[in-house]
Design a protein around this motif. Sequence first.
Motif, PDB file in Angstrom:
ATOM      1  N   ARG A  17       0.832  -1.200   0.000  1.00 37.69           N
ATOM      2  CA  ARG A  17       0.000   0.000   0.000  1.00 37.69           C
ATOM      3  C   ARG A  17       0.869   1.253   0.000  1.00 37.69           C
ATOM      4  O   ARG A  17       2.064   1.208   0.298  1.00 37.69           O
ATOM      5  N   GLU A  30      -5.685   8.290   4.660  1.00 38.14           N
ATOM      6  CA  GLU A  30      -6.225   7.297   3.736  1.00 38.14           C
ATOM      7  C   GLU A  30      -5.088   6.393   3.271  1.00 38.14           C
ATOM      8  O   GLU A  30      -3.913   6.768   3.312  1.00 38.14           O
ATOM      9  N   THR A  32      -3.983   3.697   0.091  1.00 41.29           N
ATOM     10  CA  THR A  32      -4.249   3.203  -1.257  1.00 41.29           C
ATOM     11  C   THR A  32      -3.519   1.887  -1.450  1.00 41.29           C
ATOM     12  O   THR A  32      -2.294   1.817  -1.283  1.00 41.29           O
ATOM     13  N   TYR A  33      -4.255   0.834  -1.761  1.00 41.66           N
ATOM     14  CA  TYR A  33      -3.627  -0.477  -1.947  1.00 41.66           C
ATOM     15  C   TYR A  33      -2.959  -0.545  -3.310  1.00 41.66           C
ATOM     16  O   TYR A  33      -3.377   0.104  -4.267  1.00 41.66           O
ATOM     17  N   SER A  34      -1.898  -1.336  -3.376  1.00 41.40           N
ATOM     18  CA  SER A  34      -1.073  -1.375  -4.580  1.00 41.40           C
ATOM     19  C   SER A  34      -0.590  -2.798  -4.809  1.00 41.40           C
ATOM     20  O   SER A  34      -0.660  -3.653  -3.904  1.00 41.40           O
TER      21      SER A  34
END
Length: 383
Positions: A17, A30, A32-34
């Motif tokens: 992430r 927040e 953000t998945y990666s």
Amino acid sequence: TVTVLYRNWTFEVTTFRSDGTYSDARHPDEVTYSDSIHEDLKRRDFTVNALAVHCLTGELIDDHGGLDDLAQRTIRSVGDPRERFSEDSLRMLRSCRFACQLGFTIEEKTFQAVQDAAAQITRVSAERIRDELNGIMSSEVPSIGLEYLRTASLMEHIMPELLEGYGVAQKGNHIHDVYRHSIYSCDGAPPDILLRWAALLHDIGKPCSLDEDELSIPTFHRHEQISAEKAEKILRRLRFSNSDTSYILHLIRLHMFSYTPQWSDAAVRRFLSQAGYEVLDDLFALRRADQYGTFGRYLKKDGTDELRNRIERIRLDQDALGLKDLAVNGADVMEELSLPPGKEIGTILNALLEAVLDDPSLNTRDTLLSIARNYYSTYLADR
């Protein structure tokens, strides 16, 4: 994050992430998945913590020079240290803890960024700060980490009371000021966290109690009591448990005991009654740590071995050392004197204990009840 238990190992498995902004200087607003390990490694704190190995191929991924910093024994931020510390202020404290535990040094720009942002450490919870401090306390040489905290300007926001001893000279055989005596006493204590906290804080009241005698020699009367009062505020502020706080304060209050062979057996019994047999090992270890902070070494003979031997003889004789050891209890006293429950009963029992500490042969039911009647009629009846 999922924790996987496999044989004797614990693995934490999480998705790659990247983090967004950190408005509270601790947690990302927040995530953000990666699917990229490279994006994931960018959000790490220090280069030595930004290494990855492919589970199947064994490929080592080192995007930020972590291997070189490991070889150079260096703590360096990933990317711009100011950004890393603005994301999570606890990282500043972690840099000092890592350097202390591993024997590393903090890279110059990283250290400068800690100094510049030091005031932001107050945004971190007391519990997290305490845990990092305990990591320093459990290190081989805690004074290294404590000095990092001072020179990085973190100490003034975490424990300003300790800095009050900086430059405060002491008398006699002391080779250090109060501050350095405190951190080196911490080094001299065994690797027990509570004992090391007692060693660090045992003289923290000296600057407040500083005075001079007629020869202009510094004196610190009652500093052990003042140290306990200041230490309690620090430990409460750092959210130590009540039991841990009480134990540390107990050691601090007693650390100035001064045994000589001239002590009577009654004096030894009183000391043991006040201290408690279960804390003697730590109290004597604190005395040795105090010596280490004073002389830079342990003294070969300080009287504690002789005191310990005398205590063991008293224990073999099973002399009364506390209220529970008396041949009478509160109910016996109330019945004998026709008194209701109240503070007077405790006062009488403490008087009986004092008498028995002076002369253990008095610890019989009839004798103690007779003493109780006399004490009550002499000191309490008119009230």
